[in-house]
Design an enzyme around this catalytic site. Structure first.
Site, PDB file in Angstrom:
ATOM      1  CD  GLU A 248      -2.673  -1.094   2.650  1.00 36.41           C
ATOM      2  OE1 GLU A 248      -2.392  -0.248   3.520  1.00 36.41           O
ATOM      3  OE2 GLU A 248      -3.532  -1.963   2.796  1.00 36.41           O
ATOM      4  CE  LYS A 250       6.022   5.031   6.390  1.00 38.01           C
ATOM      5  NZ  LYS A 250       5.762   6.446   6.605  1.00 38.01           N
ATOM      6  NE  ARG A 255      -2.377   4.057  12.089  1.00 35.31           N
ATOM      7  CZ  ARG A 255      -1.528   3.062  12.309  1.00 35.31           C
ATOM      8  NH1 ARG A 255      -0.249   3.294  12.474  1.00 35.31           N
ATOM      9  NH2 ARG A 255      -1.970   1.809  12.366  1.00 35.31           N
ATOM     10  NE  ARG A 270       2.700   6.674  17.207  1.00 30.11           N
ATOM     11  CZ  ARG A 270       3.588   6.072  16.439  1.00 30.11           C
ATOM     12  NH1 ARG A 270       3.593   6.309  15.170  1.00 30.11           N
ATOM     13  NH2 ARG A 270       4.463   5.275  16.942  1.00 30.11           N
ATOM     14  CD  GLU A 300      -0.462   8.532   8.367  1.00 25.45           C
ATOM     15  OE1 GLU A 300      -0.692   7.540   9.104  1.00 25.45           O
ATOM     16  OE2 GLU A 300       0.525   9.270   8.518  1.00 25.45           O
ATOM     17  CG  PHE A 341      -3.991   1.998   6.517  1.00 24.27           C
ATOM     18  CD1 PHE A 341      -3.870   1.378   7.739  1.00 24.27           C
ATOM     19  CD2 PHE A 341      -3.480   3.285   6.343  1.00 24.27           C
ATOM     20  CE1 PHE A 341      -3.237   2.020   8.791  1.00 24.27           C
ATOM     21  CE2 PHE A 341      -2.851   3.939   7.398  1.00 24.27           C
ATOM     22  CZ  PHE A 341      -2.736   3.302   8.626  1.00 24.27           C
ATOM     23  NE  ARG A 418       8.205   0.043  16.105  1.00 21.29           N
ATOM     24  CZ  ARG A 418       7.751   1.147  15.520  1.00 21.29           C
ATOM     25  NH1 ARG A 418       7.511   1.159  14.228  1.00 21.29           N
ATOM     26  NH2 ARG A 418       7.526   2.239  16.216  1.00 21.29           N
ATOM     27  CE  LYS A 424       8.921   2.169  10.106  1.00 22.07           C
ATOM     28  NZ  LYS A 424       8.506   3.043  11.195  1.00 22.07           N
TER      29      LYS A 424
END
Ligand SMILES: Nc1ncnc2c1ncn2[C@@H]1O[C@H](COP(=O)(O)OP(=O)(O)OP(=O)(O)O)[C@@H](O)[C@H]1O
Length: 582
Positions: A248, A250, A255, A270, A300, A341, A418, A424
């Protein structure tokens, strides 16, 4: 539990320089809290409820000074002098309490529960007569307190308790005290979907494992967003994901989690702060265009030029408000578009355990792109050439790069984590040192010459997620504008400590210790093994840690808390990525 028992432990927590001691004091405090546990965990955080409930004390330093003067019979000026000398209203209040002849009135009754209840009344007193209401409650707490108690009560009211234990540390201690370690992950997941430390504490204490395992995303309650790892090349990513990949764009924005239930719509950042008011155009469009009974989406938000559709950098519509970013009035002139997303809940159905492809399909079935809502542009392909083209196109279209999404059956939505399900990839990664880092200030060195009166350098740390320690990784002295340089002493004044805070791990001793709170984005030239720094100590080489060489300040990251900083594990990954390019 008597509040004085808690203040005694608070004192011990403040004075220790050892991290393990800090957690053991915290543990014993929690174990003995009994029925007051829930209220105590909020107070340890210097709060009355999770941030997203928006409960604030609404008390200024001035009001405390006035109250202290009124209670003690001192002049306001005298109180102010004391305050000036101490730099801390908590200490000032305790000194004044010490001098007052009257002993605590019904000291037996000053329980944690009593203090919590009164503080809640104080926070809730609003409108006409609220100043008197608040002052009366403060005076009542003061006369019923020992000096140490009022010190901490005052700091809580002023939002300056800072005991050095983040929610994650409290969570660990709770699991340790009331639960089996094997289930720690389940507790963490529950907390990441419903970040209310009081709720989790109560369930753990009751041993209600079933209730904890049932906690999932809930509309109108902010969750901790899922985060991405990074890798150096598209081929590495494809391999890491076993070729179950989708890509996708970025987007470089803010966020945004959007929640709806019934006719209520809320947006959270966020950092789990409610920011609904900053998105008037998005909210209005959502109301008009969609009619879900309930929903939670993740995405985002990016400003764009309505004439051309071109995306703008986010700085165009954001400004700083205290420590956080806020969208300015410009957001009504420059519209925002939310690139969606992910989806976590729809009309009562929890979707987080579905694989990515299914969640994406649900998004596609339920959203038609319009001016303010679009699905993230994506490419489902494992063809190197196609992916490279897609990457180039993402840059062309004003994005920072791409995010790979794992498409295997295990690709659930992992709140607050994470991991390798999202990776990313930015253009910078092809450079020698792949990415900037977000590091926490833990110390400062006095400036000389032109920098006299300011700091010459800052000691910066990464965050070790496993131990909750802040580990030194570099000394930063470059990249400061004069404005930042000379504003730092004031900005950090509240955070100066006379000894090393317990959660800091550092062999280097700065002139001034700083309580870890402020995060700065830093670009360096190289990560090297170093015996001086404690980041990843012993992980790469015996008796050595990792250090960032030639660091340069990029900007202050107001939107990140200390625990959101680049982790020690990420620095290890960056170190390895860099070795590969050589
Ligand atoms: N399609 C997308 N999928 C997932 N995240 C995206 C997407 N587009 C933009 N993002 C944003 O990219 C961020 C990660 O990129 P980056 O490293 O630039 O941000 P950061 O704030 O410095 O780090 P991080 O968010 O990983 O802590 C995500 O947190 C998310 O906000």
């Amino acid at each position: 539990m008597l509040f004085s028992e808690a203040s005694k432990k608070f004192m011990e927590m403040e004075s220790t320089t050892k991290r393990l001691e800090l957690t053991s004091i915290l543990g014993s405090l929690l174990e003995n809290a009994g029925d007051d546990l829930k209220e105590l965990v909020y107070l340890i955080q210097g709060k009355l409820a999770p941030d997203y409930e928006g409960i604030e004390f609404g008390v200024s330093g001035k009001l405390i000074v006035k109250s202290l003067a009124a209670i003690s019979g001192m002049d306001e000026e005298e109180v102010n002098k004391l305050f000036y000398k101490n730099g801390d209203l908590g200490i000032t209040a305790s000194e004044i309490r010490e001098k007052m002849e009257q002993k605590p009135l019904f000291r037996e009754d000053l329980t944690v529960h009593y203090v919590y209840t009164r503080l809640m009344e104080l926070a809730k007193s609003a409108g006409h007569g609220s100043v008197k209401g608040k002052t009366d409650i403060y005076a009542d707490l003061m006369v019923n307190s020992y000096p140490e108690d009022i010190k901490y009560i005052t700091r809580i009211i002023m939002g300056k308790l800072r005991l050095g234990v983040a929610d994650s540390t409290i969570l660990d201690s709770l699991v340790h005290a009331f639960f089996s370690k094997d289930n720690a992950d389940m507790v963490e997941t529950a907390y990441n979907f419903h970040p209310d430390i009081g709720l989790i504490a109560t369930l753990l204490q009751k041993g209600d494992i079933k209730a904890i395992s049932n906690i999932g995303p809930e509309p109108l309650i902010p969750f901790k967003v899922m985060l991405a790892e990074r890798l150096r090349s598209i081929d590495d990513i494809r391999e890491k994901m076993n070729h179950h990949v989708s890509f996708e764009y970025k987007y470089d924005g803010l966020r945004t989690e959007l929640h709806k239930k019934g006719d209520k719509i809320k947006i959270f950042s966020r950092g789990l702060e409610e920011t609904t008011e900053n998105f008037p155009d998005i909210i209005e469009n959502f109301k008009k265009s969609y009619s879900f009974e309930s929903i939670i989406i993740d995405g985002e938000s990016v400003p764009f030029n309505p004439d051309t559709g071109e995306l703008f950098p986010f700085q165009m519509v954001s400004k700083r408000r205290g420590r956080k970013y806020q969208i300015t009035e410009k957001s009504t002139e420059i519209p925002l578009v939310m690139f969606i997303f992910d989806i976590l809940e729809l009309n009562g159905r929890i979707l987080v355990n579905l694989p990515y492809e299914e969640r994406r399909k649900i998004l596609e079935e339920n959203f038609v792109d319009n001016e303010h809502f679009r699905l993230a542009t994506r490419l489902s392909s494992d063809d190197s050439e196609e992916i490279n083209k897609f990457f180039e196109q993402s840059i062309e279209d004003g994005c920072e790069g791409i995010v790979a999404k794992d498409t295997s059956d295990e690709s659930v939505y992992r709140a607050g984590a994470r991991g390798w399900l999202w990776i990313k990839f930015k253009r910078d990664y092809q450079k020698e040192l792949a990415d900037s880092m977000d590091l926490v200030i833990i110390g400062a060195f006095n400036g000389r010459g032109r920098r006299a009166g300011a700091y010459g350098a800052l000691l910066m740390a990464s965050y070790n997620e496993e131990t909750h320690a802040f580990e030194s990784v570099t000394k930063l002295g470059t990249g400061f504008s004069d404005e930042v340089l000379f504003s730092l002493p004031k900005m950090l004044s509240d955070l100066v400590r006379d000894h090393k805070p317990a959660m800091v791990e550092s062999k280097m001793v700065p002139d001034i210790w700083i309580y870890p709170q402020i995060v700065m984005e830093i670009q360096g030239a190289e990560i090297t093994v170093s015996p001086i720094h404690t980041c990843a100590f012993g992980k790469i080489e015996k008796d050595s840690g990792l250090a960032l060489r030639f660091p340069r300040l990029i900007k202050i990251r107001d939107d990140k808390n200390a625990e959101d900083a680049t982790t020690t594990n990420e620095i290890i990954e960056l170190y390895k990525m860099q070795k590969k390019t050589k």
